[in-house]
Design a protein around this motif. Sequence first.
Motif, PDB file in Angstrom:
ATOM      1  N   ARG A 294       8.295   9.720  -0.951  1.00  0.00           N
ATOM      2  CA  ARG A 294       8.477  11.150  -1.229  1.00  0.00           C
ATOM      3  C   ARG A 294       8.557  11.483  -2.719  1.00  0.00           C
ATOM      4  O   ARG A 294       8.900  12.602  -3.082  1.00  0.00           O
ATOM      5  CB  ARG A 294       9.704  11.721  -0.503  1.00  0.00           C
ATOM      6  N   THR A 295       8.272  10.536  -3.598  1.00  0.00           N
ATOM      7  CA  THR A 295       8.311  10.835  -5.030  1.00  0.00           C
ATOM      8  C   THR A 295       7.089  11.651  -5.423  1.00  0.00           C
ATOM      9  O   THR A 295       6.045  11.608  -4.765  1.00  0.00           O
ATOM     10  CB  THR A 295       8.361   9.548  -5.883  1.00  0.00           C
ATOM     11  N   VAL A 296       7.229  12.413  -6.505  1.00  0.00           N
ATOM     12  CA  VAL A 296       6.127  13.183  -7.065  1.00  0.00           C
ATOM     13  C   VAL A 296       5.886  12.667  -8.480  1.00  0.00           C
ATOM     14  O   VAL A 296       6.794  12.637  -9.311  1.00  0.00           O
ATOM     15  CB  VAL A 296       6.441  14.697  -7.092  1.00  0.00           C
ATOM     16  N   TRP A 297       4.651  12.247  -8.718  1.00  0.00           N
ATOM     17  CA  TRP A 297       4.217  11.794 -10.041  1.00  0.00           C
ATOM     18  C   TRP A 297       3.367  12.893 -10.648  1.00  0.00           C
ATOM     19  O   TRP A 297       2.527  13.483  -9.967  1.00  0.00           O
ATOM     20  CB  TRP A 297       3.393  10.515  -9.910  1.00  0.00           C
ATOM     21  N   SER A 298       3.584  13.202 -11.925  1.00  0.00           N
ATOM     22  CA  SER A 298       2.820  14.287 -12.534  1.00  0.00           C
ATOM     23  C   SER A 298       2.478  14.000 -13.982  1.00  0.00           C
ATOM     24  O   SER A 298       3.118  13.180 -14.651  1.00  0.00           O
ATOM     25  CB  SER A 298       3.602  15.602 -12.445  1.00  0.00           C
ATOM     26  N   PHE A 299       1.442  14.706 -14.423  1.00  0.00           N
ATOM     27  CA  PHE A 299       1.018  14.698 -15.822  1.00  0.00           C
ATOM     28  C   PHE A 299       0.934  16.138 -16.282  1.00  0.00           C
ATOM     29  O   PHE A 299       0.270  16.962 -15.636  1.00  0.00           O
ATOM     30  CB  PHE A 299      -0.363  14.040 -15.981  1.00  0.00           C
ATOM     31  N   GLU A 300       1.605  16.452 -17.387  1.00  0.00           N
ATOM     32  CA  GLU A 300       1.510  17.779 -17.996  1.00  0.00           C
ATOM     33  C   GLU A 300       0.804  17.621 -19.333  1.00  0.00           C
ATOM     34  O   GLU A 300       1.157  16.739 -20.119  1.00  0.00           O
ATOM     35  CB  GLU A 300       2.894  18.377 -18.197  1.00  0.00           C
TER      36      GLU A 300
ATOM     37  N   PRO B 287       0.823  -1.203   0.000  1.00  0.00           N
ATOM     38  CA  PRO B 287       0.000   0.000   0.000  1.00  0.00           C
ATOM     39  C   PRO B 287       0.864   1.262   0.000  1.00  0.00           C
ATOM     40  O   PRO B 287       1.976   1.267   0.515  1.00  0.00           O
ATOM     41  CB  PRO B 287      -0.775  -0.110   1.317  1.00  0.00           C
ATOM     42  N   THR B 288       0.312   2.317  -0.582  1.00  0.00           N
ATOM     43  CA  THR B 288       0.926   3.645  -0.495  1.00  0.00           C
ATOM     44  C   THR B 288      -0.184   4.669  -0.326  1.00  0.00           C
ATOM     45  O   THR B 288      -1.345   4.400  -0.635  1.00  0.00           O
ATOM     46  CB  THR B 288       1.756   4.011  -1.750  1.00  0.00           C
ATOM     47  N   GLY B 289       0.211   5.839   0.149  1.00  0.00           N
ATOM     48  CA  GLY B 289      -0.725   6.951   0.279  1.00  0.00           C
ATOM     49  C   GLY B 289      -0.240   8.119  -0.539  1.00  0.00           C
ATOM     50  O   GLY B 289       0.960   8.380  -0.610  1.00  0.00           O
ATOM     51  N   GLY B 290      -1.162   8.814  -1.174  1.00  0.00           N
ATOM     52  CA  GLY B 290      -0.789   9.959  -1.990  1.00  0.00           C
ATOM     53  C   GLY B 290      -1.607  11.179  -1.648  1.00  0.00           C
ATOM     54  O   GLY B 290      -2.666  11.092  -1.018  1.00  0.00           O
ATOM     55  N   LYS B 291      -1.092  12.331  -2.071  1.00  0.00           N
ATOM     56  CA  LYS B 291      -1.793  13.597  -1.881  1.00  0.00           C
ATOM     57  C   LYS B 291      -1.602  14.444  -3.132  1.00  0.00           C
ATOM     58  O   LYS B 291      -0.483  14.591  -3.633  1.00  0.00           O
ATOM     59  CB  LYS B 291      -1.237  14.346  -0.665  1.00  0.00           C
ATOM     60  N   VAL B 292      -2.683  15.003  -3.648  1.00  0.00           N
ATOM     61  CA  VAL B 292      -2.618  15.861  -4.836  1.00  0.00           C
ATOM     62  C   VAL B 292      -1.938  17.167  -4.443  1.00  0.00           C
ATOM     63  O   VAL B 292      -2.407  17.874  -3.544  1.00  0.00           O
ATOM     64  CB  VAL B 292      -4.021  16.112  -5.416  1.00  0.00           C
ATOM     65  N   VAL B 293      -0.826  17.479  -5.107  1.00  0.00           N
ATOM     66  CA  VAL B 293      -0.045  18.681  -4.779  1.00  0.00           C
ATOM     67  C   VAL B 293      -0.112  19.757  -5.869  1.00  0.00           C
ATOM     68  O   VAL B 293       0.268  20.901  -5.622  1.00  0.00           O
ATOM     69  CB  VAL B 293       1.427  18.326  -4.453  1.00  0.00           C
ATOM     70  N   ARG B 294      -0.568  19.389  -7.061  1.00  0.00           N
ATOM     71  CA  ARG B 294      -0.800  20.376  -8.120  1.00  0.00           C
ATOM     72  C   ARG B 294      -2.061  19.947  -8.872  1.00  0.00           C
ATOM     73  O   ARG B 294      -2.231  18.773  -9.194  1.00  0.00           O
ATOM     74  CB  ARG B 294       0.387  20.472  -9.092  1.00  0.00           C
ATOM     75  N   PHE B 295      -2.925  20.907  -9.139  1.00  0.00           N
ATOM     76  CA  PHE B 295      -4.189  20.626  -9.827  1.00  0.00           C
ATOM     77  C   PHE B 295      -4.554  21.867 -10.627  1.00  0.00           C
ATOM     78  O   PHE B 295      -5.293  22.726 -10.177  1.00  0.00           O
ATOM     79  CB  PHE B 295      -5.283  20.296  -8.800  1.00  0.00           C
TER      80      PHE B 295
ATOM     81  N   ASP C  71      -1.582  20.817 -15.426  1.00  0.00           N
ATOM     82  CA  ASP C  71      -0.563  20.229 -14.562  1.00  0.00           C
ATOM     83  C   ASP C  71      -1.257  19.540 -13.386  1.00  0.00           C
ATOM     84  O   ASP C  71      -1.921  20.196 -12.581  1.00  0.00           O
ATOM     85  CB  ASP C  71       0.391  21.319 -14.060  1.00  0.00           C
ATOM     86  N   PHE C  72      -1.106  18.227 -13.319  1.00  0.00           N
ATOM     87  CA  PHE C  72      -1.689  17.431 -12.254  1.00  0.00           C
ATOM     88  C   PHE C  72      -0.571  16.610 -11.630  1.00  0.00           C
ATOM     89  O   PHE C  72       0.151  15.905 -12.336  1.00  0.00           O
ATOM     90  CB  PHE C  72      -2.769  16.501 -12.823  1.00  0.00           C
ATOM     91  N   ALA C  73      -0.404  16.730 -10.308  1.00  0.00           N
ATOM     92  CA  ALA C  73       0.688  16.008  -9.642  1.00  0.00           C
ATOM     93  C   ALA C  73       0.264  15.542  -8.268  1.00  0.00           C
ATOM     94  O   ALA C  73      -0.561  16.178  -7.606  1.00  0.00           O
ATOM     95  CB  ALA C  73       1.927  16.906  -9.517  1.00  0.00           C
ATOM     96  N   PHE C  74       0.866  14.429  -7.853  1.00  0.00           N
ATOM     97  CA  PHE C  74       0.630  13.921  -6.506  1.00  0.00           C
ATOM     98  C   PHE C  74       1.930  13.394  -5.923  1.00  0.00           C
ATOM     99  O   PHE C  74       2.816  12.943  -6.640  1.00  0.00           O
ATOM    100  CB  PHE C  74      -0.469  12.851  -6.485  1.00  0.00           C
ATOM    101  N   ARG C  75       2.029  13.510  -4.607  1.00  0.00           N
ATOM    102  CA  ARG C  75       3.218  13.052  -3.869  1.00  0.00           C
ATOM    103  C   ARG C  75       2.846  11.764  -3.143  1.00  0.00           C
ATOM    104  O   ARG C  75       1.808  11.679  -2.499  1.00  0.00           O
ATOM    105  CB  ARG C  75       3.669  14.102  -2.867  1.00  0.00           C
ATOM    106  N   ILE C  76       3.743  10.783  -3.239  1.00  0.00           N
ATOM    107  CA  ILE C  76       3.565   9.524  -2.525  1.00  0.00           C
ATOM    108  C   ILE C  76       4.267   9.640  -1.172  1.00  0.00           C
ATOM    109  O   ILE C  76       5.466   9.930  -1.108  1.00  0.00           O
ATOM    110  CB  ILE C  76       4.115   8.329  -3.346  1.00  0.00           C
ATOM    111  N   LYS C  77       3.500   9.453  -0.116  1.00  0.00           N
ATOM    112  CA  LYS C  77       3.984   9.658   1.251  1.00  0.00           C
ATOM    113  C   LYS C  77       5.186   8.776   1.586  1.00  0.00           C
ATOM    114  O   LYS C  77       6.182   9.245   2.140  1.00  0.00           O
ATOM    115  CB  LYS C  77       2.836   9.378   2.225  1.00  0.00           C
ATOM    116  N   GLU C  78       5.094   7.500   1.271  1.00  0.00           N
ATOM    117  CA  GLU C  78       6.101   6.541   1.736  1.00  0.00           C
ATOM    118  C   GLU C  78       7.486   6.761   1.142  1.00  0.00           C
ATOM    119  O   GLU C  78       8.494   6.499   1.794  1.00  0.00           O
ATOM    120  CB  GLU C  78       5.637   5.096   1.427  1.00  0.00           C
TER     121      GLU C  78
END
Length: 162
Positions: A94-100, A67-75, A85-92
């Motif tokens: 610290r990576t940031v995944w994004s779509f431009e 399991p992982t937890g994420g939070k939307v950091v750019r919307f 620009d849509f991005a989320f950070r994975i808590k466990e």
Amino acid sequence: MADTYEKLIEDSIEIAAPTDKVWSLVTDIPAMSRRSPQVVKSTVKGGVVKLGASFSNLNKQGIKRWPTGGKVVRFQPPTATTPGDFAFRIKENRTVWSFELEPTADGGTRLTERRETPDGVSGLSMVLTKIVLGGQDGFTDELRRGIRQTLERIKAEAETPA
């Protein structure tokens, strides 16, 4: 040699669909399991994807699950003059995944997916990747292939007539 990670993994694809249609797909976190080969299930707390929204994932590699937890950091939805620009950070880890999303001259969308590590990768994640997920090099290659698959699946879905 130390088991190191790549600070940036990214890939892009041209999609013959308008940015608003592509935006609706990339921001549909619960549907990401249909697009990402690593995601089994995602659930958004409160059900609404927006800036600050939290969600949980169940990820996979072969028979392994975690399991992982994420939070939307750019919307930032796309407009006629600005890319989306849509991005989320994975808590466990610290990576940031994004779509431009950038509109193309022919009315389509250039979609870029990125995995960034602006704050590094957590020590626990580094250890688990080395011991459980096959090491950074192999796991990074797997992530790179997964990004390509995700982009291709979004493209196929966006280009399918309604």
